[in-house]
Design an enzyme around this catalytic site. Structure first.
Site, mmCIF file in Angstrom:
data_model
loop_
_atom_site.group_PDB
_atom_site.id
_atom_site.type_symbol
_atom_site.label_atom_id
_atom_site.label_comp_id
_atom_site.label_asym_id
_atom_site.label_seq_id
_atom_site.Cartn_x
_atom_site.Cartn_y
_atom_site.Cartn_z
ATOM 1 N N HIS A 220 0.601 -1.397 0.038
ATOM 2 C CA HIS A 220 0.094 0.204 -0.184
ATOM 3 C C HIS A 220 0.788 1.520 -0.015
ATOM 4 C CE1 HIS A 220 -3.351 -2.906 0.929
ATOM 5 N NE2 HIS A 220 -2.457 -3.713 1.949
ATOM 6 N N GLU B 96 -0.888 1.241 7.992
ATOM 7 C CA GLU B 96 -0.524 0.169 7.355
ATOM 8 C C GLU B 96 1.030 0.646 6.375
ATOM 9 O OE1 GLU B 96 -1.092 -4.456 5.059
ATOM 10 O OE2 GLU B 96 -2.404 -2.791 5.656
ATOM 11 N N HIS C 159 3.422 -6.422 4.530
ATOM 12 C CA HIS C 159 1.878 -5.912 5.477
ATOM 13 C C HIS C 159 2.034 -6.196 6.429
ATOM 14 C CE1 HIS C 159 0.379 -5.585 1.299
ATOM 15 N NE2 HIS C 159 0.999 -6.188 0.962
ATOM 16 N N GLU D 7 2.656 -10.600 6.464
ATOM 17 C CA GLU D 7 1.734 -10.390 7.891
ATOM 18 C C GLU D 7 2.092 -10.059 9.342
ATOM 19 O OE1 GLU D 7 -0.911 -8.765 6.860
ATOM 20 O OE2 GLU D 7 -1.389 -9.840 5.139
#
Length: 325
Positions: free
Chosen positions: A115, A152, A207, A289
């Protein structure tokens, strides 16, 4: 990152693979997993409780984790200054400084910070559909955030900077898919192309999850065997699993974090076939993650600069182990 969006739809039901995955990870990193168990018993780090998952390993997250956060990101915590400054880069990627001499000289690593911090200003652009090989999905999402608004996107970029400094010190050429040097994106298909174009020896997408409170721990996402449309992952499934297992083991050692208690059956490994960033890759690639931003205990770690340095060290050590064989 929430399990919604271009690369994170809820996984489809599948037959349990817990046995083989557990054996694979345990065989690779018995010392690390044993070390985490001792760490948990004595009350350190993330092992200070044993919450029960509120859903099965393949269940969808809560409704609150499905929608991108509308909270405005809070200011960067005081201990979050990255170890390396952001480079100017190109519109598509940020290149490494000239490599130093070291054991990774000649190796190319692409780090994909999940992102872009500017995505929330460009919802129309990031919602457009792109081809991921097997179907079409949105270009990107805004990502998730902690309940206090730490995004994030800030987390992933900070960890990427720390990793870049660590890997460059070992002689690697490091490229970032984005360095907050473009208004939004890149889209998930372009992220894959950046690694492919660089002929990267390893690609890692960074992430943090947006699941329900009580869901804790990290997991590494591996590509499944896909051969459809523009996607053909068959050649990278094996080396990507090796990369992912080494990252998982070293992440445990460096951070003391436990594998996810809500996906992966306790192995810290999950195989997916619905992610464009993996499906379109032609080089070894995994996602990690690092924790769940919506759980207060995980969030306390993710917002700590000292913990993020440990996370960067663990991921980098896994990459180094993979590249050196």
């Amino acid at each position: 990152m929430s399990y919604t969006g271009p690369d994170f739809d809820p996984p489809q039901p599948r037959r349990s693979r817990r046995g083989p995955l557990t054996v694979a990870l345990a065989a690779l990193v018995p010392g690390a997993l044993l070390g985490w168990a001792v760490y948990a018993v004595v009350g350190g780090g993330s092992g200070d409780d044993d919450p029960k998952a509120s859903a099965s390993a393949d269940a969808s997250p809560s409704v609150s984790s499905r929608a991108p956060s509308t909270a405005k990101p809070s200011p960067e915590p005081s201990d979050t200054k990255p170890s390396a400054s952001a480079g100017s880069g190109s519109p598509s990627a940020s290149a490494s400084a000239p490599p130093a001499s070291g054991p990774l000289k000649g190796k190319v690593v692409v780090i994909d910070p999940g992102h872009n911090p500017g995505n929330f200003r460009h919802t129309a652009e990031i919602n457009r559909q792109v081809d991921i090989g097997t179907n079409r999905k949105e270009c990107d999402t805004t990502g998730t955030s902690t309940n206090d608004g730490y995004s994030e996107a800030k987390f992933t970029l900070d960890v990427a900077h720390r990793m870049r400094a660590l890997l460059e010190a070992q002689g690697a050429t490091v490229e970032l898919t984005q360095d907050a040097d473009r208004p939004f994106g890149p889209c998930v298909d372009e992220r894959a192309r950046i690694g492919n174009r660089a002929k990267a020896d390893a690609v890692v997408s960074i992430h943090a999850d947006g699941s329900g409170a009580g869901n804790r721990g990290f997991h590494v996402i591996l590509p499944g065997a896909v051969n459809a449309g523009a996607a053909d992952t068959r050649a990278i499934v094996g080396p990507s699993r090796d990369l992912g297992e080494r990252i998982a083991g070293n992440f445990v050692r460096a951070t003391g974090s436990a594998p996810s208690n809500y996906v992966g059956g306790g192995t810290g490994l999950v195989t997916r076939k619905d992610l464009g960033g993996l499906n379109l890759s032609t080089v070894p690639k995994v996602f990690i993650e690092c924790g769940n931003m919506r759980d207060s205990k995980d969030a306390a770690q993710l917002t700590s600069g000292a913990w993020r340095q440990k996370a960067a060290q663990g991921i980098s050590d896994g990459i180094v182990s993979f590249l050196r064989g």
